[in-house]
Design a protein around this motif. Structure first.
Motif, PDB file in Angstrom:
ATOM      1  N   HIS A  33      71.187  20.468  32.813  1.00  0.00           N
ATOM      2  CA  HIS A  33      70.105  19.770  32.482  1.00  0.00           C
ATOM      3  C   HIS A  33      70.104  20.075  30.706  1.00  0.00           C
ATOM      4  CE1 HIS A  33      66.074  18.766  30.856  1.00  0.00           C
ATOM      5  NE2 HIS A  33      65.492  18.993  32.131  1.00  0.00           N
ATOM      6  N   ASP A  44      59.653  19.376  34.340  1.00  0.00           N
ATOM      7  CA  ASP A  44      59.594  20.269  35.474  1.00  0.00           C
ATOM      8  C   ASP A  44      58.861  19.614  36.708  1.00  0.00           C
ATOM      9  OD1 ASP A  44      60.756  22.174  33.857  1.00  0.00           O
ATOM     10  OD2 ASP A  44      58.945  23.590  33.976  1.00  0.00           O
ATOM     11  N   PHE A  47      61.375  18.065  39.101  1.00  0.00           N
ATOM     12  CA  PHE A  47      61.984  18.948  39.840  1.00  0.00           C
ATOM     13  C   PHE A  47      61.152  19.401  40.949  1.00  0.00           C
ATOM     14  CE2 PHE A  47      64.444  18.567  36.245  1.00  0.00           C
ATOM     15  CZ  PHE A  47      65.825  18.587  36.542  1.00  0.00           C
ATOM     16  N   GLN A  48      59.986  19.887  40.836  1.00  0.00           N
ATOM     17  CA  GLN A  48      59.065  20.342  41.677  1.00  0.00           C
ATOM     18  C   GLN A  48      58.865  19.377  42.908  1.00  0.00           C
ATOM     19  OE1 GLN A  48      55.892  21.470  39.048  1.00  0.00           O
ATOM     20  NE2 GLN A  48      57.226  23.335  38.143  1.00  0.00           N
ATOM     21  N   LYS A  54      67.358  23.055  41.363  1.00  0.00           N
ATOM     22  CA  LYS A  54      67.209  23.923  39.860  1.00  0.00           C
ATOM     23  C   LYS A  54      68.687  23.906  39.100  1.00  0.00           C
ATOM     24  CE  LYS A  54      65.712  28.287  37.876  1.00  0.00           C
ATOM     25  NZ  LYS A  54      66.569  28.726  36.926  1.00  0.00           N
ATOM     26  N   TYR A  58      70.813  25.338  31.644  1.00  0.00           N
ATOM     27  CA  TYR A  58      69.738  24.607  30.918  1.00  0.00           C
ATOM     28  C   TYR A  58      70.111  24.581  29.274  1.00  0.00           C
ATOM     29  CZ  TYR A  58      65.228  22.776  28.901  1.00  0.00           C
ATOM     30  OH  TYR A  58      64.240  22.586  28.257  1.00  0.00           O
TER      31      TYR A  58
END
Ligand code: UD1
Ligand code: UDP
Length: 365
Positions: A33, A44, A47-48, A54, A58
């Motif tokens: 990412h 976020d 993703f959630q 995950k 990053y």
């Protein structure tokens, strides 16, 4: 097989969801990412909500000028590629994260796989057009969402490695619309909006416009941005805008008026799907949203002079619109004959992720 995939911006997270799910059933994916989008509601939340794995890395690159942002990504991605030595690198779409990933891999002679290859607006001033043309010309597998995309590549002399896979956004819409329906039907969409936005007016199904604006060609020109808001203020139904932070900052900075228009923070994909399906019409300069509107049978007015998704224009489902108040009002209140037309399956059957996986596997056979 070890594949590195690169994401960084909102639409890429949405495309990554169906791909990662299918690919990880049999193969090893390492996700980077870049951090191009970083706010909770720009990153976020996807993703959630969409159960995207995950990211393994990053990069935290954040915002900046094109050169700075792309350069920082390039430097950091290169280090990871040297360390991980993947068999291939997969990039999505046309953002700066896409180009940085393709360039870093190509210079290291690592095969590049481009999802959403072959799209063209033929407007070279668009950063997205620059990114996608360069990425296509660096790619080993050009994974096309439509026949038009395949033809576009042929015109540029690219035929090797070109495959028609269908559009991975269809996979995403099919997969997540059911969940969205369960979560937001029976007025729950309105309750959710009200809980976070007490000022919101009463919206009724199919009686509001859903608008989004973030494209550089509209936001970098203050006159254009003001014109868009003036037109939206004058529409005959309530207008709801989950506003991109780029545009939000400009609305605040230049004190742009938005009476009769309800601005809310960007929303998650599940709510966005519901709002799109439920809207009278979408008014947007987004690429992905034009197509989602089409797939969900909601008419769309696109605030641009070109579209990469020309199939959506057929039968008037989507309509291009120059930026002046009269045109926007006219197109947004046009007769919706499109609702009487059946739609051909021009964006594929919702199995693009599977075909993309197979194409990558075959590439190493
Ligand atoms: C980028 C893509 C565009 C894509 C869009 C998806 C490029 C060149 N453009 O445009 O193709 O349609 O993503 O949404 O890659 N910002 C925040 N918080 C964030 C992200 C951005 O505040 O989490 C603000 C910053 O002020 C930033 C501005 O938005 O400068 C623009 O962000 P950026 O990622 O550079 O471009 P987008 O307009 O998002
Ligand atoms: N989207 C979202 N929440 C929002 C606005 C958009 O989930 O508040 C989704 C939208 O449904 C589409 C994608 O984000 O799937 C499009 O992203 P964007 O318009 O930022 O980029 P583009 O497609 O123009 O590159």
């Amino acid at each position: 097989m070890k594949l590195i995939t690169i994401v960084g911006a909102r639409p890429q997270f949405i495309k990554a969801a169906p791909f990662s799910d299918v690919f990880r059933k049999q193969h090893h994916e390492i996700m980077i990412h870049t951090g191009q989008h970083y706010d909770q509601n720009m990153s976020d939340i996807f993703f959630q909500e969409l159960s995207i794995p995950k990211p393994d890395y990053y990069l935290g690159v954040g915002s900046g000028s094109h050169g700075l942002q792309t350069g920082r990504m390039l430097e950091k991605i290169e280090q990871i590629l040297l360390k991980e030595k993947p068999d291939g690198v997969l990039v999505y779409g046309d953002t700066n994260s896409t180009l940085a990933g393709a360039l870093a891999a190509s210079k290291l002679h690592i095969p590049v796989f481009h999802v959403e290859s072959g799209l063209r607006s033929y407007n070279k001033r668009m950063p997205e057009e620059q990114n996608r043309v360069l990425t296509d010309h660096l790619s080993d597998l050009l994974l096309c969402p439509t026949k038009t995309a395949v033809e576009n590549l042929k015109k540029e002399g690219i035929t090797d490695g070109v495959l028609l896979t269908g559009d991975i956004m269809v996979d995403a819409v099919n997969r997540f619309m059911n969940i969205s329906n369960k979560r937001y039907s029976n007025s729950k969409w309105l309750e959710t909006l009200k809980a976070e936005n007490p000022h919101i007016p009463l919206l009724k199904e199919k009686e509001y416009y859903l608008a989004t604006i973030h494209r550089a060609e509209n936001t970098d020109d203050l006159m254009k941005l003001q014109t868009i808001f003036t037109a939206l203020e004058r529409l005959d139904k309530p207008v709801l805008i989950p506003l991109h932070p780029r545009t939000q900052k400009l609305v605040e900075k230049f004190n742009i008026s938005f009476r009769n228009v309800t601005i809310i923070q960007p929303v998650g994909y599940l709510l966005m799907l519901y709002l799109t399906k439920n809207a009278y019409m979408v008014v947007t300069d987004s690429g992905g949203l034009q197509k989602e509107a089409y797939l969900l049978k909601t008419p769309c007015t696109t605030l641009r002079d070109q579209t990469e998704w020309i199939e959506t224009l057929e039968n008037g489902w989507n309509c291009l619109c120059p930026i002046n108040v009269h045109s926007i009002m006219e197109k947004a209140s046009r007769k919706l004959d499109c609702l009487n037309h059946a739609q051909p399956q021009v964006f594929g059957d919702g199995n693009a992720a599977q075909r993309i996986c197979q194409a990558i596997v075959n590439n190493f056979a």
